[in-house]
Design an enzyme around this catalytic site. Structure first.
Site, PDB file in Angstrom:
ATOM      1  N   LYS A  25       0.864 -13.188 -19.562  1.00 21.64           N
ATOM      2  CA  LYS A  25      -0.339 -12.506 -20.035  1.00 21.64           C
ATOM      3  C   LYS A  25       0.093 -11.556 -21.149  1.00 21.64           C
ATOM      4  O   LYS A  25       0.719 -10.523 -20.900  1.00 21.64           O
ATOM      5  CB  LYS A  25      -1.017 -11.741 -18.906  1.00 21.64           C
ATOM      6  CG  LYS A  25      -2.302 -11.023 -19.319  1.00 21.64           C
ATOM      7  CD  LYS A  25      -2.791 -10.093 -18.236  1.00 21.64           C
ATOM      8  CE  LYS A  25      -3.399 -10.871 -17.077  1.00 21.64           C
ATOM      9  NZ  LYS A  25      -3.908  -9.949 -16.030  1.00 21.64           N
TER      10      LYS A  25
ATOM     11  N   ASP B 227       3.155  -9.555 -17.494  1.00 27.71           N
ATOM     12  CA  ASP B 227       1.905  -8.900 -17.862  1.00 27.71           C
ATOM     13  C   ASP B 227       2.164  -7.837 -18.929  1.00 27.71           C
ATOM     14  O   ASP B 227       2.950  -6.912 -18.722  1.00 27.71           O
ATOM     15  CB  ASP B 227       1.278  -8.254 -16.627  1.00 27.71           C
ATOM     16  CG  ASP B 227      -0.145  -7.755 -16.874  1.00 27.71           C
ATOM     17  OD1 ASP B 227      -0.583  -7.732 -18.038  1.00 27.71           O
ATOM     18  OD2 ASP B 227      -0.821  -7.393 -15.895  1.00 27.71           O
TER      19      ASP B 227
ATOM     20  N   ASP C 174      -0.161 -11.929  -8.668  1.00 27.11           N
ATOM     21  CA  ASP C 174      -1.023 -11.793  -9.840  1.00 27.11           C
ATOM     22  C   ASP C 174      -0.452 -12.642 -10.981  1.00 27.11           C
ATOM     23  O   ASP C 174      -0.599 -13.838 -10.984  1.00 27.11           O
ATOM     24  CB  ASP C 174      -1.168 -10.322 -10.221  1.00 27.11           C
ATOM     25  CG  ASP C 174      -2.335 -10.078 -11.171  1.00 27.11           C
ATOM     26  OD1 ASP C 174      -3.372 -10.733 -11.032  1.00 27.11           O
ATOM     27  OD2 ASP C 174      -2.206  -9.213 -12.061  1.00 27.11           O
TER      28      ASP C 174
END
Length: 400
Positions: free
Chosen positions: A265, A229, A225
């Site tokens: 992110k 994050d 992914d």
């Protein structure tokens, strides 16, 4: 799965960071030794070590050190840490004198959760921690349902860990968690077959709150992914001297692939909370999506002296409407697009502000090999003095 293991533990830490050795007599603390050939009925000495890390955790008391001898520890139950130390007497858990310790979670049922299934909270992590004031270092954690999962954790230091090939994120910190330091982490090749790549990140500090959390010197690569994050974490996090690359590609042949593929992110949610995360002197290259993205976070992100290179999306994606990000002295080299700015974003002294063509010829080197090689003896990142450094001498971008 162990649900009720309750124990009191804390630790003396200084000896661990340079290799575990004797604890000073003045501390009146014990060192518990764990070894693959030990016995959990043994006293935990060097001559008569314990067999499992969990047994040492259960026996430890404030100021103690758990020193794990080299070898592979195949888990049938996750290592569960639920009782905190104190600021003055944390627990130390780490490898004995530089020996290689591998904690293997492949035997945990939750590691093999089927497609569409969920992992119960207590089953998350080869190391599952809900405790504060620990010092954990020099462990290699593989094949777990998450590598390290820490929820409601404060004042911990995690140093020189390797978390790879886990069945969810390599390291996840969430819940009410403050003042944790994640130092010199290598987290790579983590994937989530049950979700076809939707959520297994290298490092996630997400779905929680708490000030004072710091990431320094991490390398986060080839995760299914994102590299890093910050989804729905409502307090500022500082990330510095960190590298994220090669994330978001379907190396496992998952059907209906759902990996996002961002290097960093820095937010997210519906709606995304406004949070002033800091990212500095860090680099994102050759990720499947953006190098760095606000992910709809309208907060006052501070992005300073970062570099992006060769990302399939935008190098610096900070185009949320009304977002208050401040971008200073950043560098984008040969990304599909250098930058996407929001209406309220402040941008100064960056490569796109300076003008010119910022391709591979504009920097001394685009070869990441020096930066992705062996770490220094103290766990710090290797030197890469030419990587993405402008030939012009412009004082922009990260330096390693």
């Amino acid at each position: 799965m162990r649900k009720t293991s309750v124990w009191t533990a804390a630790l003396v830490s200084a000896a661990l960071w340079t290799g575990l050795g004797p604890v000073g007599e003045a501390s009146a603390a014990a060192t518990l030794i764990v070894a693959p050939n030990g016995s959990d009925s043994a006293p935990g000495t060097l001559a008569q070590p314990l067999r499992t890390i969990q047994r040492a955790v259960d026996l430890a008391k404030p100021g103690d050190t758990i020193a794990v001898r080299g070898g592979t520890y195949a888990l049938t139950d996750n290592i569960t840490i639920t009782t905190s130390g104190t600021a003055s007497l944390p627990i130390t858990l780490g490898a004995y004198q530089g020996e290689r310790v591998v904690i293997d979670g492949d035997g945990l049922p939750a590691s093999h959760t089927p497609v569409g299934g969920s992992i119960a909270r207590a089953d998350r992590g080869a190391i599952h921690q809900e405790a504060s004031y620990w010092r954990i270092s020099d462990l290699e954690i593989v094949n777990g349902p998450y590598g390290v999962y820490c929820d409601g954790c404060n004042g911990n230091v995690f140093a020189r860990l390797k978390t790879h090939d886990n069945y969810e994120s390599g390291f996840q910190l969430q819940g009410a968690s403050s003042n944790n330091q994640i130092l010199n982490l290598d987290s790579y090749a983590n994937r989530d077959p049950r979700k076809n790549g939707e959520s297994a990140d290298g490092l996630a500090i997400k779905e929680g709150t708490g000030t004072g959390n710091l990431v320094r010197g991490a390398r986060l690569w080839n995760n299914v992914d994102d590299g890093f994050d910050n989804w729905k974490f409502t307090s500022p996090v500082v990330i510095e001297n960190t590298i994220a690359y090669g994330n978001g590609y379907n190396r496992w042949g998952f059907p209906d692939f759902a990996g996002d593929g961002n290097g960093f992110k820095l937010g997210g949610g519906s709606p995304a909370p406004a949070v002033a995360h800091t990212l500095r002197n860090s680099v994102a290259f050759k990720n499947a999506a953006h190098g760095i993205t606000d992910n709809s976070n309208p907060g006052a992100l501070a992005l300073t002296r970062n570099s992006t290179h060769g990302n399939a999306g935008t190098g610096f994606d900070v185009d949320v409407s009304g977002g208050k990000a401040v971008l200073t002295a950043n560098l984008s080299v040969a990304d599909a697009r250098a930058v996407a700015l929001g209406s309220a974003t402040v941008s100064s002294g960056n490569s796109w502000n300076l003008g010119g063509t910022w391709n591979a010829a504009a920097v001394l080197s685009t070869d990441p090999a020096p930066l992705t090689g062996a770490r220094a003896a103290d766990g710090s990142l290797p030197s890469a003095p030419s990587f993405l450094v402008p030939r012009s001498g412009a004082n922009i971008g990260a330096r390693f």
